[in-house]
Design a protein around this motif. Structure first.
Motif, PDB file in Angstrom:
ATOM      1  N   CYS A 300       0.838  -1.207   0.000  1.00 16.34           N
ATOM      2  CA  CYS A 300       0.000   0.000   0.000  1.00 16.34           C
ATOM      3  C   CYS A 300       0.873   1.257   0.000  1.00 16.34           C
ATOM      4  N   LYS A 301       0.866   1.974  -1.110  1.00 19.29           N
ATOM      5  CA  LYS A 301       1.799   3.081  -1.326  1.00 19.29           C
ATOM      6  C   LYS A 301       1.705   4.178  -0.280  1.00 19.29           C
ATOM      7  N   ASP A 302       0.497   4.484   0.142  1.00 17.53           N
ATOM      8  CA  ASP A 302       0.326   5.598   1.087  1.00 17.53           C
ATOM      9  C   ASP A 302       0.969   5.321   2.439  1.00 17.53           C
ATOM     10  N   LEU A 303       1.243   4.057   2.719  1.00 17.60           N
ATOM     11  CA  LEU A 303       1.834   3.698   4.004  1.00 17.60           C
ATOM     12  C   LEU A 303       3.314   3.339   3.878  1.00 17.60           C
ATOM     13  N   LEU A 304       3.869   3.489   2.685  1.00 18.02           N
ATOM     14  CA  LEU A 304       5.267   3.118   2.469  1.00 18.02           C
ATOM     15  C   LEU A 304       6.217   4.267   2.785  1.00 18.02           C
ATOM     16  N   MET A 305       7.420   3.906   3.189  1.00 21.85           N
ATOM     17  CA  MET A 305       8.476   4.875   3.415  1.00 21.85           C
ATOM     18  C   MET A 305       9.779   4.243   2.933  1.00 21.85           C
ATOM     19  N   PHE A 306      10.381   4.834   1.886  1.00 22.17           N
ATOM     20  CA  PHE A 306      11.649   4.333   1.358  1.00 22.17           C
ATOM     21  C   PHE A 306      12.816   5.034   2.059  1.00 22.17           C
ATOM     22  N   SER A 307      13.847   4.263   2.360  1.00 25.08           N
ATOM     23  CA  SER A 307      15.024   4.843   3.008  1.00 25.08           C
ATOM     24  C   SER A 307      16.292   4.173   2.497  1.00 25.08           C
ATOM     25  N   ILE A 308      17.398   4.918   2.508  1.00 20.81           N
ATOM     26  CA  ILE A 308      18.688   4.423   2.041  1.00 20.81           C
ATOM     27  C   ILE A 308      19.586   4.159   3.243  1.00 20.81           C
ATOM     28  N   SER A 309      20.158   2.975   3.294  1.00 23.13           N
ATOM     29  CA  SER A 309      21.055   2.613   4.395  1.00 23.13           C
ATOM     30  C   SER A 309      22.367   3.378   4.263  1.00 23.13           C
ATOM     31  N   PHE A 310      22.679   4.139   5.275  1.00 27.89           N
ATOM     32  CA  PHE A 310      23.907   4.944   5.279  1.00 27.89           C
ATOM     33  C   PHE A 310      25.138   4.044   5.177  1.00 27.89           C
ATOM     34  N   ASP A 311      25.112   2.914   5.844  1.00 24.98           N
ATOM     35  CA  ASP A 311      26.268   2.016   5.868  1.00 24.98           C
ATOM     36  C   ASP A 311      26.454   1.256   4.557  1.00 24.98           C
ATOM     37  N   LYS A 312      25.342   0.923   3.873  1.00 27.67           N
ATOM     38  CA  LYS A 312      25.443   0.125   2.654  1.00 27.67           C
ATOM     39  C   LYS A 312      25.667   0.954   1.392  1.00 27.67           C
ATOM     40  N   CYS A 313      25.187   2.196   1.375  1.00 35.52           N
ATOM     41  CA  CYS A 313      25.280   3.042   0.188  1.00 35.52           C
ATOM     42  C   CYS A 313      26.740   3.366  -0.147  1.00 35.52           C
ATOM     43  N   VAL A 314      27.121   3.189  -1.425  1.00 31.30           N
ATOM     44  CA  VAL A 314      28.493   3.485  -1.866  1.00 31.30           C
ATOM     45  C   VAL A 314      28.547   4.773  -2.678  1.00 31.30           C
ATOM     46  N   GLY A 315      27.411   5.439  -2.792  1.00 33.72           N
ATOM     47  CA  GLY A 315      27.381   6.720  -3.489  1.00 33.72           C
ATOM     48  C   GLY A 315      27.464   6.622  -4.997  1.00 33.72           C
ATOM     49  N   CYS A 316      26.985   5.523  -5.578  1.00 37.75           N
ATOM     50  CA  CYS A 316      27.062   5.356  -7.044  1.00 37.75           C
ATOM     51  C   CYS A 316      26.088   6.263  -7.782  1.00 37.75           C
ATOM     52  N   GLY A 317      25.009   6.621  -7.142  1.00 38.66           N
ATOM     53  CA  GLY A 317      24.054   7.552  -7.729  1.00 38.66           C
ATOM     54  C   GLY A 317      23.024   6.958  -8.672  1.00 38.66           C
ATOM     55  N   LEU A 318      22.994   5.621  -8.801  1.00 38.45           N
ATOM     56  CA  LEU A 318      22.002   4.999  -9.691  1.00 38.45           C
ATOM     57  C   LEU A 318      20.574   5.310  -9.249  1.00 38.45           C
ATOM     58  N   CYS A 319      20.359   5.361  -7.944  1.00 38.86           N
ATOM     59  CA  CYS A 319      19.013   5.634  -7.429  1.00 38.86           C
ATOM     60  C   CYS A 319      18.549   7.025  -7.845  1.00 38.86           C
ATOM     61  N   PRO A 336      32.205   5.171   7.070  1.00 33.20           N
ATOM     62  CA  PRO A 336      33.553   4.601   7.222  1.00 33.20           C
ATOM     63  C   PRO A 336      33.825   3.534   6.154  1.00 33.20           C
ATOM     64  N   GLY A 337      34.997   3.648   5.505  1.00 31.58           N
ATOM     65  CA  GLY A 337      35.363   2.676   4.484  1.00 31.58           C
ATOM     66  C   GLY A 337      34.822   2.991   3.102  1.00 31.58           C
ATOM     67  N   LYS A 338      34.009   4.029   2.970  1.00 32.40           N
ATOM     68  CA  LYS A 338      33.423   4.411   1.686  1.00 32.40           C
ATOM     69  C   LYS A 338      34.151   5.632   1.125  1.00 32.40           C
ATOM     70  N   LYS A 339      34.118   5.793  -0.202  1.00 30.05           N
ATOM     71  CA  LYS A 339      34.799   6.898  -0.851  1.00 30.05           C
ATOM     72  C   LYS A 339      33.877   8.070  -1.161  1.00 30.05           C
ATOM     73  N   LYS A 340      32.591   7.779  -1.272  1.00 31.02           N
ATOM     74  CA  LYS A 340      31.632   8.822  -1.624  1.00 31.02           C
ATOM     75  C   LYS A 340      30.547   8.941  -0.555  1.00 31.02           C
ATOM     76  N   ALA A 341      29.946  10.101  -0.495  1.00 30.74           N
ATOM     77  CA  ALA A 341      28.867  10.340   0.466  1.00 30.74           C
ATOM     78  C   ALA A 341      27.627   9.551   0.079  1.00 30.74           C
ATOM     79  N   ALA A 342      26.890   9.115   1.077  1.00 32.70           N
ATOM     80  CA  ALA A 342      25.664   8.354   0.849  1.00 32.70           C
ATOM     81  C   ALA A 342      24.550   9.270   0.344  1.00 32.70           C
ATOM     82  N   TYR A 343      23.631   8.688  -0.392  1.00 33.10           N
ATOM     83  CA  TYR A 343      22.473   9.422  -0.893  1.00 33.10           C
ATOM     84  C   TYR A 343      21.336   9.366   0.127  1.00 33.10           C
ATOM     85  N   VAL A 344      20.446  10.348   0.034  1.00 35.25           N
ATOM     86  CA  VAL A 344      19.283  10.413   0.938  1.00 35.25           C
ATOM     87  C   VAL A 344      18.025  10.684   0.124  1.00 35.25           C
ATOM     88  N   ILE A 345      16.880  10.264   0.671  1.00 29.20           N
ATOM     89  CA  ILE A 345      15.589  10.444  -0.008  1.00 29.20           C
ATOM     90  C   ILE A 345      14.779  11.528   0.692  1.00 29.20           C
TER      91      ILE A 345
END
Length: 368
Positions: A300-319, A336-345
């Motif tokens: 149900c779309k009205d009850l959904l909330m999408f979020s990006i994991s700060f730890d898993k995101c590598v900043g590729c920008g595909l999203c 930590p351990g990543k080269k690019k900043a994480a994306y946010v929604i």
């Protein structure tokens, strides 16, 4: 083609050989008995599955049910005594004549003899028409004939009987399928539709989907069906949007029983089945929508909330590249351990289409 020129439909009779053999027509086999078949092509209205509505349509009128009595056997098509049966019933007659009644009665259950054809579909490996003896369990149909549910998903429910049927829960996975047993567990045989659902299906959304169909297909002749199904749909819509209360669930159930008891024909009388069966077997999902304002299946779309994991995101920008509304941007923090900043929604812009989640190769985006 000139606008004034009309095209006459080509009619090909499938009974020409039968007439040549003398099986149809006048004085069949010299017995003095006349018998003919007249084919009528209907407009495909769902309500014409009800016998009196079908006869009204054949007579050239709008397909609407008639009050009974008088029953069709007394006064039916063109006000003459009429016996109406499903094509599937007629198809069994030659086999019974050829093989005998005992042969036919040797299949099925005590009260439901013979076989049944199901249109198997949904979350199943092998879809299509299957014919099984009455009394075959749902487990046998799904796992042995249908090949099970793909992608390792769990069986959640099966909906039988078309839009007017009910949803069968895993607790009834091994109940023998026949007319009486399906009614006892809140469903029906109907036209033989069998739709399989897995854990990714939301049962509230399923009930809403079938109600939308019956609302559209109601002929509108009686008030309980015309208005009642519309009110049911509106209540389900409130639930899927997280706007309903527990009191609304009680009102919804009460309305279902009122419509079943007071509708003129089978369409209205069975329209509440998807709602009642899901309320009974999956009430926890309804309560999750109402109390927690969440859809457990993430549908149900009205009850959904999408979020990006700060730890898993590598900043590729595909999203962000695949977001149709520009709701995703790159943040300033680097994990930590990543080269690019994480994306946010930006949840205020997100239309919850799921494109970001589909395109994330690292499964860094979740919905809930």
């Amino acid at each position: 083609m000139p606008a004034t020129q009309s095209v006459q439909p080509r009619v090909t009779s499938t009974f020409v050989p039968t007439r040549e053999y003398g099986v149809l027509g006048k004085n069949i086999f010299g017995t003095g008995f006349d018998f003919d078949i007249d084919l009528r092509l209907g407009a495909g209205a769902f309500v014409c599955g009800e016998e009196t509505a079908l006869m009204t349509s054949i007579e050239g009128n709008r397909g609407e049910p008639r009050p009974r009595p008088p029953f069709p056997a007394e006064k039916g098509l063109f006000q003459k005594p009429t016996i109406l049966n499903n094509v599937e019933t007629y198809a069994n007659i030659p086999q019974i004549i050829l093989n005998g009644a005992e042969w036919f009665a040797g299949m099925g259950t005590e009260k439901s003899k013979g076989t049944k054809v199901f249109a198997l579909g949904g979350k199943i490996k092998h879809t299509g028409l299957v014919e099984v003896p009455m009394g075959t369990t749902l487990r046998t149909v799904i796992e042995e004939i249908g090949g099970g549910i793909p992608n390792g998903k769990k069986f959640k429910a099966a909906q039988t009987g078309g839009p007017s049927g009910g949803c069968i829960s895993p607790e009834n996975y091994d109940v023998p399928i026949d007319y009486d047993n399906l009614i006892a567990i809140g469903s029906m045989m109907g036209s033989g539709g069998l739709i399989v659902m897995d854990e990714d299906n939301c049962m509230v959304d399923i009930a809403k989907f079938f109600l939308e169909f019956t609302v559209d297909e109601s002929c509108g002749k009686c008030t309980p069906c015309r208005i009642g199904t519309k009110r049911m749909y509106e209540m389900l819509d409130k639930i899927t949007k997280g706007q309903a209360t527990l009191e609304d669930l009680d009102k919804l159930e009460e309305l279902c029983y009122y419509i079943k008891a007071n509708s003129l024909c089978g369409l209205g009388q069975t329209a509440p089945n998807p709602v009642l069966s899901t309320l009974k077997n999956f009430r926890n999902e309804y309560e999750a929508h109402v109390i927690d304002k969440k859809c457990p299946a993430g549908v149900c779309k009205d009850l959904l909330m999408f979020s990006i994991s700060f730890d898993k995101c590598v900043g590729c920008g595909l999203c962000a590249k695949n977001c149709p509304v520009g709701a995703i941007s790159q943040g300033t923090e680097i994990a930590p351990g990543k080269k690019k900043a994480a994306y946010v929604i930006d949840t205020t812009k997100c239309v919850k289409c799921g494109a970001c989640m589909d395109n994330c190769r690292l499964k860094a985006i979740t919905k809930g």
